[in-house]
Design a protein around this motif. Structure first.
Motif, PDB file in Angstrom:
ATOM      1  N   GLY A 200       0.783  -1.232   0.000  1.00 23.48           N
ATOM      2  CA  GLY A 200       0.000   0.000   0.000  1.00 23.48           C
ATOM      3  C   GLY A 200       0.810   1.275   0.000  1.00 23.48           C
ATOM      4  N   CYS A 201       2.142   1.201   0.012  1.00 27.27           N
ATOM      5  CA  CYS A 201       2.985   2.400   0.048  1.00 27.27           C
ATOM      6  C   CYS A 201       3.240   2.909  -1.371  1.00 27.27           C
ATOM      7  CB  CYS A 201       4.321   2.105   0.734  1.00 27.27           C
ATOM      8  SG  CYS A 201       4.162   1.717   2.487  1.00 27.27           S
ATOM      9  N   SER A 202       3.192   4.237  -1.525  1.00 27.36           N
ATOM     10  CA  SER A 202       3.457   4.854  -2.823  1.00 27.36           C
ATOM     11  C   SER A 202       4.916   5.225  -3.001  1.00 27.36           C
ATOM     12  CB  SER A 202       2.590   6.107  -3.001  1.00 27.36           C
ATOM     13  OG  SER A 202       1.218   5.786  -2.930  1.00 27.36           O
ATOM     14  N   ILE A 203       5.581   5.558  -1.914  1.00 25.54           N
ATOM     15  CA  ILE A 203       6.986   5.971  -1.970  1.00 25.54           C
ATOM     16  C   ILE A 203       7.770   5.133  -0.979  1.00 25.54           C
ATOM     17  CG2 ILE A 203       8.618   7.840  -1.505  1.00 25.54           C
ATOM     18  CD1 ILE A 203       6.579   9.786  -2.525  1.00 25.54           C
ATOM     19  N   VAL A 204       8.930   4.683  -1.420  1.00 26.60           N
ATOM     20  CA  VAL A 204       9.823   3.899  -0.569  1.00 26.60           C
ATOM     21  C   VAL A 204      11.137   4.655  -0.426  1.00 26.60           C
ATOM     22  CG1 VAL A 204      11.110   1.748  -0.311  1.00 26.60           C
ATOM     23  CG2 VAL A 204       8.795   1.716  -1.266  1.00 26.60           C
ATOM     24  N   PHE A 205      11.508   4.952   0.818  1.00 24.40           N
ATOM     25  CA  PHE A 205      12.815   5.539   1.117  1.00 24.40           C
ATOM     26  C   PHE A 205      13.713   4.402   1.603  1.00 24.40           C
ATOM     27  CE2 PHE A 205       9.755   8.940   1.825  1.00 24.40           C
ATOM     28  CZ  PHE A 205      10.336  10.009   1.164  1.00 24.40           C
ATOM     29  N   HIS A 206      14.628   3.952   0.730  1.00 29.82           N
ATOM     30  CA  HIS A 206      15.523   2.871   1.140  1.00 29.82           C
ATOM     31  C   HIS A 206      16.773   3.498   1.746  1.00 29.82           C
ATOM     32  CE1 HIS A 206      17.603  -0.784   1.564  1.00 29.82           C
ATOM     33  NE2 HIS A 206      18.371  -0.679   0.500  1.00 29.82           N
ATOM     34  N   VAL A 207      16.758   3.624   3.061  1.00 26.65           N
ATOM     35  CA  VAL A 207      17.850   4.255   3.801  1.00 26.65           C
ATOM     36  C   VAL A 207      18.711   3.205   4.495  1.00 26.65           C
ATOM     37  CG1 VAL A 207      18.388   6.046   5.510  1.00 26.65           C
ATOM     38  CG2 VAL A 207      16.285   6.199   4.176  1.00 26.65           C
ATOM     39  N   ALA A 208      18.156   2.032   4.769  1.00 23.44           N
ATOM     40  CA  ALA A 208      18.850   1.023   5.571  1.00 23.44           C
ATOM     41  C   ALA A 208      20.126   0.552   4.892  1.00 23.44           C
ATOM     42  CB  ALA A 208      17.929  -0.175   5.814  1.00 23.44           C
ATOM     43  N   SER A 209      21.163   0.441   5.684  1.00 27.14           N
ATOM     44  CA  SER A 209      22.443  -0.095   5.207  1.00 27.14           C
ATOM     45  C   SER A 209      23.319  -0.352   6.414  1.00 27.14           C
ATOM     46  CB  SER A 209      23.136   0.871   4.254  1.00 27.14           C
ATOM     47  OG  SER A 209      24.377   0.351   3.833  1.00 27.14           O
ATOM     48  N   THR A 210      24.023  -1.455   6.400  1.00 27.71           N
ATOM     49  CA  THR A 210      24.916  -1.756   7.512  1.00 27.71           C
ATOM     50  C   THR A 210      26.087  -0.787   7.512  1.00 27.71           C
ATOM     51  OG1 THR A 210      24.327  -4.084   7.426  1.00 27.71           O
ATOM     52  CG2 THR A 210      26.359  -3.521   8.568  1.00 27.71           C
TER      53      THR A 210
END
Length: 532
Positions: free
Chosen positions: A77-87
């Motif tokens: 259901g999300c329109s925008i994804v902020f992919h911030v995760a990173s080790t």
């Protein structure tokens, strides 16, 4: 915080890595805008003190970057994804321990994590835009890379683009400027040299390839410098805390220049990239004037003189610091000892995203205020943290060593099993061949047996004849070789004798000429007795 397109808000947005330094600020800004925010964490119980669980518009989900389907529920259901995760990988400039596996420790979470998030986005019809958090390490490994020539005739390739200026005509200027902008790609990093930078570059390139192969969503990448600023969940393990602690408590390297970005500006860049319809491509988010560690230390010393140790040396030699801290020698040579000065071209983020960069001094002081308020520079706490970190590293080394030994044992067992299987296979083949020969003998009639014996006899005679011919040919070749050798020796001997004979004849003629000349002189004296 309001953006240019705040009126057209999507129903839901997803922020991966919700407990991160940047993600916390981004979630706070999204909630301020009235957005319905979903955040992913690895463990909700451990993260409950750093994420706004009680906020009515926030919902947390557990997800693992290395598990392919773990983002399905959170992304729905999300329109925008902020992919911030990173080790995080704080020791990217240090030499790796022999027991470290760069792929397992660094690359897997960055490259594979990005692939898992983007693959899930393709399976989620509601996603329309992805904002990927990259970094300046995906653009360059060191200053020297920005000054080396590269082939960028192919516009479709993701090769690094180098922007450099010639040396200043002014005789007082001894260095050139290396410019960093959105067209630069890191092509020098590898698993052996700066694996984290290599992983970030590979992850971003893979993301652009995935975007070009579909039309469901578009992609925007944000490449910030070293992120500083007043984040609420600042911890001692963060790069910002470690850098400022280094500048306050220890000696710094004057030649170490880093692009710096404020966490508030990086968060705004993500928001503008997400909500502006005309936003596209990559955006370099960093102050246009990078600052070296010595300049940072000077600013903090003027503002917080009570924190500085009197025994602290203000600056250290790059090679000495590299030896003491275990930095990669190649990086020290190509970055710290480079004669070029780094310039950040952030004009695209200013024009297209409307980012207004605050002074670096303000960012440094705001960051230090949070660090002091959280007691992260307390001597006792620092000693405890260092002890815990040393224990953690020791345990990690022991675990890696145990894994390596176990893997070697498994490899040896597998090799032993493979050798046994090979011997068993050869034994079975030999038995099958013997059985076939026996069956042929039993089924063979006397006439066929005679024909077969005759064929074998002829085959042996032919083989014998062939070997005899080969030996005769070899003997003839050796004989010709010897004849040629003896002929050359005889010719050389004759030539030497002829040369000696000519030399003797020349000496004889020379002596005869001298005798004749002497006889002529005596005859002249005899014919002229009155000559005095």
């Amino acid at each position: 915080m309001a953006t240019a397109a705040a009126k057209k808000k999507p129903t839901k947005v997803l922020v991966t890595g919700a407990t991160g330094y940047l993600a916390e600020m981004l979630i706070r800004d999204l909630l301020t805008m009235g957005m319905e925010v979903r955040g992913t964490v690895r463990n909700i119980k451990k993260a409950q003190h750093t994420i706004p669980l009680n906020h009515v518009n926030f919902e947390a989900f557990e997800a693992d970057l290395l598990k392919a389907l773990s983002f399905a529920e959170a992304m729905e259901g999300c329109s925008i994804v902020f992919h911030v995760a990173s080790t995080p990988y704080l020791s990217m400039y240090e030499k790796r321990d022999k027991e470290e596996d760069p792929y397992e420790d660094v690359v897997a979470s960055v490259v594979k994590g990005t692939k898992n998030v983007l693959n899930q986005a393709r399976k989620t019809p509601s996603v329309r835009r992805i904002v990927l958090t990259s970094c300046v390490e995906a653009m360059f490994s060191d200053i020297t890379e920005l000054t080396e020539d590269s082939d960028d005739d192919d516009e479709d390739s993701k090769s690094s683009s180098i922007d450099k200026t010639k040396e200043d005509k002014d005789s007082n200027s001894s260095s050139s400027i290396a410019e960093l902008n959105e067209s630069c790609w890191n092509d020098k990093a590898s698993l052996e040299y700066q694996p984290y930078a290599w992983a970030k570059a590979e992850a971003e390139k893979d993301a652009w390839d995935k975007m070009e192969r579909q039309e469901q969503w578009d992609l925007i990448t944000i490449c910030p410098g070293l992120i500083l600023g007043p984040a609420r969940n600042c911890r001692r393990s963060h790069a910002a805390t470690l850098l400022l602690e280094q500048c306050v408590k220890k000696s710094v390297v004057k030649e170490w220049v880093q692009p710096i970005a404020d966490v508030r500006e990086v968060s705004k860049a993500h928001l503008e990239a997400a909500f502006r319809p005309n936003a596209s491509g990559r955006y370099l988010v960093a102050h246009d004037t990078p600052m070296n560690h010595y300049e940072i230390a000077q600013i903090l010393e003027q503002k917080y003189p009570e924190l500085y140790s009197a025994k602290r040396k203000k600056s250290a030699l790059p090679r000495l610091a590299a030896f003491q801290n275990g930095w990669d020698r190649k990086w020290v040579k190509r970055h710290l000892l480079s004669s070029y000065s780094l310039h950040i071209n952030n004009s695209r983020s200013i024009k297209e995203l409307g980012i207004q960069y605050r002074p670096i001094e303000e960012t440094l002081c705001d960051t230090m205020e949070v660090i002091i308020a959280d007691g992260l520079l307390d001597e006792t706490r620092m000693a405890q943290e260092e002890f815990k970190e040393a224990v953690r590293k020791k345990q990690a080394r022991s675990l890696r060593r145990a894994k390596r030994i176990a893997q070697e044992a498994l490899n040896m067992e597998a090799a032993k099993k493979e050798r046994e299987e090979e011997r068993e296979r050869q034994r079975e083949e030999k038995l099958v061949e013997m059985e076939r020969i026996r069956e042929e003998k039993e089924a063979m009639t006397p006439e066929l047996a005679r024909e077969k014996r005759q064929a074998k006899k002829e085959q042996r005679l032919e083989e014998k004849k062939r070997k005899k011919e080969e030996r005769r040919t070899e003997v003839e070749r050796i004989r010709q070789k010897r004849i040629t050798k003896h002929q050359k020796q005889r010719e050389a001997k004759l030539a030497r004798k002829e040369r000696e004979r000519e030399e003797k004849e020349a000496i004889r003629l020379e002596k005869q000429a001298k005798r004749e000349e002497k006889g002529n002189d005596k005859n002249k004296q005899t014919s002229n007795p009155n000559t005095t």
